[in-house]
Scaffold this active site. Structure first.
Site, PDB file in Angstrom:
ATOM      1  CB  ALA A  52      91.327 104.772   1.037  1.00  0.00           C
ATOM      2  CD  GLU A  53      87.657 105.017   7.695  1.00  0.00           C
ATOM      3  OE1 GLU A  53      86.871 104.575   8.553  1.00  0.00           O
ATOM      4  OE2 GLU A  53      88.796 105.415   7.953  1.00  0.00           O
ATOM      5  CB  SER A  54      85.029 108.268   1.718  1.00  0.00           C
ATOM      6  OG  SER A  54      85.386 109.200   2.696  1.00  0.00           O
TER       7      SER A  54
END
Length: 141
Positions: free
Chosen positions: A62-64
């Site tokens: 998700a952060e990527s």
């Protein structure tokens, strides 16, 4: 000049070399005016000891994708993006196949961005819902 969808995806995936994204086999697979989608295989590399997808791997996916989405919409010659905060609510487990993370903007400001990231399985079942805030900072020359 408008950059093509294929060029953006190719550049994003090339930037993943020798990073956590490459380790987890995260691949950017779709891009539009207000979203970016990535996928990650679910296998032993991203499992918890009991054989289901690890929440930390989901958060990394998700952060990527969220950080890349913010990155795509800035002038990278002058600015860079960093994550400020991520939250993840895991609602379903998955043991195999692929998970897909689609990042869409809730707020696309000049300095801060807020993204909604829905992680789904191959049957489009919701696995996790994440929120990511990012900040755009000037590069020092």
């Amino acid at each position: 000049m408008q950059i093509s969808k294929d060029t953006i995806l190719k550049q994003a995936n090339a930037a993943c070399k020798n990073t956590l994204m490459e380790t987890l086999n995260i691949e950017m697979v779709d891009f539009g005016d207000d979203y970016l989608t990535a996928r990650m295989p679910v296998n032993a590399k991203v499992h918890q000891p009991d054989g289901v997808l690890h929440g930390g791997a989901t958060a990394a996916l998700a952060e990527s994708v969220g950080s890349f989405a913010s990155h795509v919409f800035i002038d990278t010659e002058k600015f860079f993006v960093r994550g400020l905060e991520i939250t993840a609510n895991h609602v379903k487990s998955v043991k195999e196949g692929f998970v897909y993370a689609k990042a869409t903007f809730l707020h696309k400001g000049r300095t801060t961005q807020l993204l909604d990231i829905r992680v789904t399985d191959e049957a489009n079942n919701l696995i996790s819902i994440c929120r990511l805030s990012t900040i755009t900072l000037p590069k020092n020359k």
